[in-house]
Design a protein around this motif. Structure first.
Motif, PDB file in Angstrom:
ATOM      1  N   ALA A 174      -4.616  -4.767 -12.006  1.00 39.53           N
ATOM      2  CA  ALA A 174      -4.667  -3.329 -11.771  1.00 39.53           C
ATOM      3  C   ALA A 174      -3.280  -2.714 -11.897  1.00 39.53           C
ATOM      4  CB  ALA A 174      -5.236  -3.067 -10.376  1.00 39.53           C
ATOM      5  N   PRO A 175      -3.190  -1.397 -12.090  1.00 37.08           N
ATOM      6  CA  PRO A 175      -1.877  -0.737 -12.039  1.00 37.08           C
ATOM      7  C   PRO A 175      -1.170  -1.050 -10.726  1.00 37.08           C
ATOM      8  CG  PRO A 175      -3.547   0.767 -12.872  1.00 37.08           C
ATOM      9  CD  PRO A 175      -4.280  -0.465 -12.418  1.00 37.08           C
ATOM     10  N   ASP A 176       0.137  -1.134 -10.789  1.00 36.81           N
ATOM     11  CA  ASP A 176       0.919  -1.632  -9.656  1.00 36.81           C
ATOM     12  C   ASP A 176       1.242  -0.496  -8.696  1.00 36.81           C
ATOM     13  OD1 ASP A 176       2.320  -3.625  -8.219  1.00 36.81           O
ATOM     14  OD2 ASP A 176       4.179  -2.792  -8.981  1.00 36.81           O
TER      15      ASP A 176
ATOM     16  N   GLN B 110       0.834  -1.196   0.000  1.00 39.87           N
ATOM     17  CA  GLN B 110       0.000   0.000   0.000  1.00 39.87           C
ATOM     18  C   GLN B 110       0.875   1.255   0.000  1.00 39.87           C
ATOM     19  OE1 GLN B 110      -3.119   0.088  -0.497  1.00 39.87           O
ATOM     20  NE2 GLN B 110      -3.691  -2.054  -0.153  1.00 39.87           N
ATOM     21  N   PRO B 111       0.557   2.260  -0.815  1.00 36.62           N
ATOM     22  CA  PRO B 111       1.426   3.436  -0.917  1.00 36.62           C
ATOM     23  C   PRO B 111       1.706   4.118   0.415  1.00 36.62           C
ATOM     24  CG  PRO B 111      -0.178   3.433  -2.686  1.00 36.62           C
ATOM     25  CD  PRO B 111      -0.566   2.304  -1.782  1.00 36.62           C
ATOM     26  N   LEU B 112       0.697   4.220   1.276  1.00 38.86           N
ATOM     27  CA  LEU B 112       0.909   4.894   2.551  1.00 38.86           C
ATOM     28  C   LEU B 112       1.957   4.171   3.393  1.00 38.86           C
ATOM     29  CD1 LEU B 112       0.148   7.130   4.493  1.00 38.86           C
ATOM     30  CD2 LEU B 112      -1.729   5.727   5.323  1.00 38.86           C
ATOM     31  N   VAL B 113       1.936   2.843   3.376  1.00 43.64           N
ATOM     32  CA  VAL B 113       2.899   2.062   4.162  1.00 43.64           C
ATOM     33  C   VAL B 113       4.271   2.074   3.492  1.00 43.64           C
ATOM     34  CG1 VAL B 113       3.421  -0.212   5.120  1.00 43.64           C
ATOM     35  CG2 VAL B 113       1.058   0.601   5.059  1.00 43.64           C
ATOM     36  N   ALA B 114       4.318   1.779   2.187  1.00 43.13           N
ATOM     37  CA  ALA B 114       5.597   1.680   1.487  1.00 43.13           C
ATOM     38  C   ALA B 114       6.334   3.017   1.469  1.00 43.13           C
ATOM     39  CB  ALA B 114       5.367   1.182   0.056  1.00 43.13           C
TER      40      ALA B 114
ATOM     41  N   GLY C 152     -10.849   9.127  -5.487  1.00 39.77           N
ATOM     42  CA  GLY C 152     -10.624   8.360  -4.263  1.00 39.77           C
ATOM     43  C   GLY C 152     -11.396   8.923  -3.082  1.00 39.77           C
ATOM     44  N   TYR C 153     -11.359  10.241  -2.921  1.00 43.48           N
ATOM     45  CA  TYR C 153     -12.143  10.870  -1.857  1.00 43.48           C
ATOM     46  C   TYR C 153     -13.633  10.599  -2.045  1.00 43.48           C
ATOM     47  CZ  TYR C 153      -8.337  13.531   0.251  1.00 43.48           C
ATOM     48  OH  TYR C 153      -7.191  13.889   0.917  1.00 43.48           O
ATOM     49  N   ALA C 154     -14.088  10.666  -3.291  1.00 49.05           N
ATOM     50  CA  ALA C 154     -15.505  10.414  -3.556  1.00 49.05           C
ATOM     51  C   ALA C 154     -15.882   8.984  -3.181  1.00 49.05           C
ATOM     52  CB  ALA C 154     -15.814  10.679  -5.027  1.00 49.05           C
ATOM     53  N   MET C 155     -14.979   8.024  -3.402  1.00 51.66           N
ATOM     54  CA  MET C 155     -15.249   6.644  -3.022  1.00 51.66           C
ATOM     55  C   MET C 155     -15.378   6.505  -1.513  1.00 51.66           C
ATOM     56  SD  MET C 155     -12.681   4.666  -5.634  1.00 51.66           S
ATOM     57  CE  MET C 155     -12.988   3.095  -4.838  1.00 51.66           C
ATOM     58  N   VAL C 156     -14.488   7.196  -0.784  1.00 51.38           N
ATOM     59  CA  VAL C 156     -14.565   7.148   0.681  1.00 51.38           C
ATOM     60  C   VAL C 156     -15.874   7.753   1.174  1.00 51.38           C
ATOM     61  CG1 VAL C 156     -13.503   7.956   2.812  1.00 51.38           C
ATOM     62  CG2 VAL C 156     -12.069   7.169   0.940  1.00 51.38           C
ATOM     63  N   ILE C 157     -16.250   8.907   0.607  1.00 46.63           N
ATOM     64  CA  ILE C 157     -17.500   9.552   1.004  1.00 46.63           C
ATOM     65  C   ILE C 157     -18.685   8.661   0.672  1.00 46.63           C
ATOM     66  CG2 ILE C 157     -18.994  11.540   0.572  1.00 46.63           C
ATOM     67  CD1 ILE C 157     -16.479  13.177   0.081  1.00 46.63           C
ATOM     68  N   ASN C 158     -18.625   7.981  -0.480  1.00 44.29           N
ATOM     69  CA  ASN C 158     -19.717   7.101  -0.874  1.00 44.29           C
ATOM     70  C   ASN C 158     -19.885   5.950   0.108  1.00 44.29           C
ATOM     71  OD1 ASN C 158     -21.769   6.244  -2.805  1.00 44.29           O
ATOM     72  ND2 ASN C 158     -20.379   4.574  -3.286  1.00 44.29           N
ATOM     73  N   MET C 159     -18.780   5.451   0.669  1.00 42.14           N
ATOM     74  CA  MET C 159     -18.853   4.356   1.624  1.00 42.14           C
ATOM     75  C   MET C 159     -19.466   4.798   2.951  1.00 42.14           C
ATOM     76  SD  MET C 159     -15.385   2.093   1.066  1.00 42.14           S
ATOM     77  CE  MET C 159     -14.264   3.478   1.124  1.00 42.14           C
ATOM     78  N   MET C 160     -19.290   6.073   3.301  1.00 42.08           N
ATOM     79  CA  MET C 160     -19.811   6.553   4.582  1.00 42.08           C
ATOM     80  C   MET C 160     -21.077   7.401   4.403  1.00 42.08           C
ATOM     81  SD  MET C 160     -17.202   9.671   5.507  1.00 42.08           S
ATOM     82  CE  MET C 160     -18.328  10.326   6.710  1.00 42.08           C
ATOM     83  N   ALA C 161     -21.665   7.359   3.221  1.00 42.37           N
ATOM     84  CA  ALA C 161     -22.829   8.199   2.937  1.00 42.37           C
ATOM     85  C   ALA C 161     -24.087   7.576   3.529  1.00 42.37           C
ATOM     86  CB  ALA C 161     -22.981   8.402   1.434  1.00 42.37           C
TER      87      ALA C 161
ATOM     88  N   ALA D 274      -4.776   5.260  -5.287  1.00 45.25           N
ATOM     89  CA  ALA D 274      -4.822   3.810  -5.475  1.00 45.25           C
ATOM     90  C   ALA D 274      -6.034   3.155  -4.834  1.00 45.25           C
ATOM     91  CB  ALA D 274      -3.545   3.177  -4.904  1.00 45.25           C
ATOM     92  N   LEU D 275      -6.954   3.927  -4.291  1.00 40.42           N
ATOM     93  CA  LEU D 275      -8.113   3.322  -3.628  1.00 40.42           C
ATOM     94  C   LEU D 275      -8.943   2.471  -4.587  1.00 40.42           C
ATOM     95  CD1 LEU D 275      -9.525   6.051  -1.194  1.00 40.42           C
ATOM     96  CD2 LEU D 275      -8.590   3.814  -0.598  1.00 40.42           C
ATOM     97  N   GLY D 276      -9.026   2.907  -5.812  1.00 33.77           N
ATOM     98  CA  GLY D 276      -9.849   2.179  -6.770  1.00 33.77           C
ATOM     99  C   GLY D 276      -9.103   1.123  -7.547  1.00 33.77           C
ATOM    100  N   TRP D 277      -7.820   0.898  -7.217  1.00 37.46           N
ATOM    101  CA  TRP D 277      -7.041  -0.103  -7.935  1.00 37.46           C
ATOM    102  C   TRP D 277      -7.221  -1.456  -7.277  1.00 37.46           C
ATOM    103  CZ3 TRP D 277      -1.721   2.825  -8.601  1.00 37.46           C
ATOM    104  CH2 TRP D 277      -1.920   3.894  -9.471  1.00 37.46           C
ATOM    105  N   MET D 278      -7.709  -2.424  -8.007  1.00 39.30           N
ATOM    106  CA  MET D 278      -7.852  -3.778  -7.475  1.00 39.30           C
ATOM    107  C   MET D 278      -7.883  -4.760  -8.638  1.00 39.30           C
ATOM    108  SD  MET D 278     -11.865  -3.610  -6.341  1.00 39.30           S
ATOM    109  CE  MET D 278     -11.587  -2.049  -5.488  1.00 39.30           C
TER     110      MET D 278
END
Length: 266
Positions: A67-69, A27-31, A189-198, A56-60
């Protein structure tokens, strides 16, 4: 020398965990944070890693689609930002996007090689040779680690001077265009996070966070403490989580759940 060793080690772990997906080293934040720590520039690593994480939130990987690496993108760009080259975070973001595509090609190549290893494992399984099977599994995993570690070693061997010269030779229209494109992806990515907590229950906390962020005297630790306290209060008062019926906890607090009824008897 010690910092270089840990940079290569973290890159190797990120490559392996891109397949294991267990310890989240890829994960980018960890690496990026770990590589920034190894190079003595932790703050820049965290900033770059956090920004790339939103990208990278939407990469899977879905089915056969790779997905892109994120591992190659985060490790190499983090070394360029926090290492001797000392490129800016914006430039690191712009570099990360083509690196992710290059890493996608590399991981497809390594996975193609592991297909041959799988056939070798089949033959060893017929012979009942468990040690060979385990060794081949470790070999396949090590190939994924080397997929990230070798590019990082190449960048380290080239040195800061040629790297900066190559980056400066890239036209501004390309680097700025990639930076803008990366910014758009971060917004997604932010929109995905907001969508999960909407949900109706969480929207008030979302807007409360925006209001509190305007208070300059509150640092991140204070904001985190406020968020934790609000979460605990919400869990204690919400009937959904304490078994009540919405009017002060209900008559028996079990809300029809037999497990809650048993616990209430005690």
């Amino acid at each position: 020398m010690i910092s270089a060793f840990f940079v290569v080690l973290f890159a190797f772990l990120a490559g392996m965990d891109g397949i294991l997906d267990q310890f989240q080293f890829h994960q980018p934040l960890v690496a990026a944070t770990l590589i920034g720590l190894a190079n003595g520039h932790l703050t820049e690593g965290i900033i770059l890693g956090g920004t790339l994480q939103m990208l990278a939130l939407g990469w899977m990987n879905i089915g056969a689609a790779v997905a892109p690496d994120a591992a190659l993108a985060s490790t190499v760009s983090a070394y360029l930002v926090t290492g001797p080259a000392q490129v800016s975070v914006d430039t690191g973001m712009a570099i990360a996007i083509p690196l992710a595509v290059a890493g996608q090609v590399l991981t497809i190549g390594v996975r193609t090689i592991t297909v041959a290893l799988a056939h070798i494992v089949d033959k060893q399984a017929e012979k009942g040779n468990l040690r060979s099977i385990e060794a081949i599994h470790w070999t396949a995993l090590a190939l994924q680690g080397l997929r990230i570690a070798i590019p990082v070693i190449v960048v380290m061997a080239v040195g800061a001077g040629p790297v900066n010269s190559a980056l400066n030779a890239i036209p501004d229209v390309i680097t700025k265009g990639l930076a803008v494109a990366g910014g758009f992806i971060v917004v997604v990515g932010y929109a995905m996070v907001i969508n999960m907590m909407a949900t109706a229950e969480l929207w008030p906390f979302f807007f409360l966070g925006f209001a509190l962020s305007a208070v300059s005297e509150l640092n991140l630790i204070a904001m985190g403490m406020i968020g934790l306290v609000l979460a605990l209060i919400y869990l204690q008062l919400s009937p959904r989580f304490n078994g009540g019926s919405g009017n002060g906890g209900g008559s028996n607090g079990s809300n029809g759940d037999p497990i809650d009824a048993i616990l209430d008897n005690y």
